[in-house]
Design a protein around this motif. Structure first.
Motif, PDB file in Angstrom:
ATOM      1  N   UNK A  43       0.687  -1.219   0.075  1.00  0.00           N
ATOM      2  CA  UNK A  43       0.122  -0.050  -0.061  1.00  0.00           C
ATOM      3  C   UNK A  43       0.678   1.176   0.166  1.00  0.00           C
ATOM      4  N   UNK A  44       0.410   2.436  -0.104  1.00  0.00           N
ATOM      5  CA  UNK A  44       0.836   3.691  -0.155  1.00  0.00           C
ATOM      6  C   UNK A  44       1.346   4.123   1.351  1.00  0.00           C
ATOM      7  N   UNK A  45       2.420   3.726   1.869  1.00  0.00           N
ATOM      8  CA  UNK A  45       2.632   4.216   3.229  1.00  0.00           C
ATOM      9  C   UNK A  45       3.973   4.522   3.319  1.00  0.00           C
ATOM     10  N   UNK A  46       4.479   5.444   4.339  1.00  0.00           N
ATOM     11  CA  UNK A  46       5.672   5.886   4.739  1.00  0.00           C
ATOM     12  C   UNK A  46       6.069   4.997   5.504  1.00  0.00           C
ATOM     13  N   UNK A  47       7.545   5.068   6.219  1.00  0.00           N
ATOM     14  CA  UNK A  47       8.133   4.013   6.967  1.00  0.00           C
ATOM     15  C   UNK A  47       7.455   3.941   8.510  1.00  0.00           C
ATOM     16  N   UNK A  48       6.740   4.871   8.801  1.00  0.00           N
ATOM     17  CA  UNK A  48       6.031   4.743  10.016  1.00  0.00           C
ATOM     18  C   UNK A  48       4.652   3.956   9.838  1.00  0.00           C
ATOM     19  N   UNK A  49       4.281   3.667   8.885  1.00  0.00           N
ATOM     20  CA  UNK A  49       3.068   3.148   8.364  1.00  0.00           C
ATOM     21  C   UNK A  49       1.823   4.114   7.967  1.00  0.00           C
ATOM     22  N   UNK A  50       2.040   5.285   8.129  1.00  0.00           N
ATOM     23  CA  UNK A  50       1.221   6.403   7.628  1.00  0.00           C
ATOM     24  C   UNK A  50       0.794   6.477   6.063  1.00  0.00           C
TER      25      UNK A  50
END
Length: 139
Positions: A43-50
């Motif tokens: 999915x489209x997420x950053x390294x913190x899962x956001x």
């Protein structure tokens, strides 16, 4: 012996793209057994899962393929090795509008797979999730 079916002696090799996020959610991004790699939905997420690219379907799609590319490269593979691609989306018309982008990903042949519209994904901001199955033809 079936070359695509792992034997009892082959040990799974796990790979985490974002170890902390994966541990929090309870999954591994990929598992290789023999010459088969199962890749969890990206999915489209950053390294913190956001969530990232909120509201931008095409950019979310590109972000999914970028993460999948990193997983494939970890195993020395490319999208040419993908045999199954399953796409889950909350907006099928948007996916169909941007499906042509896949021509830049799969330049030799398309994998098998399914395109499914779903009510929701892990977070409401996620518009698309893509999972893969890979056949490693080299060692």
């Amino acid at each position: 012996m079936n070359p695509t079916k792992p034997t009892q002696t082959e040990k799974p090799e796990y790979f985490s793209l974002r170890p902390e996020v994966e541990k929090a959610y309870g999954y591994s991004h990929a598992v290789k057994i023999g010459n088969i790699i199962k890749v969890s939905g990206a999915v489209s997420m950053d390294d913190e899962g956001g969530p990232t690219a909120v509201g931008d379907f095409l950019q979310q799609m590109k972000n999914c393929y970028s993460d999948l590319d990193q997983v494939l490269k970890h195993y020395g593979c490319s999208f040419d090795d993908v045999v199954v691609e399953n796409v889950f989306t909350t907006d099928m018309p948007a996916f169909l509008e941007h499906a042509g982008y896949r021509n830049t990903i799969y330049t030799k042949h398309f994998p098998t797979g399914s395109w499914l519209e779903v009510k929701g994904l892990a977070l409401p901001e996620f518009l698309i999730e893509i999972e893969l199955e890979v056949h490693v033809s080299h060692e």
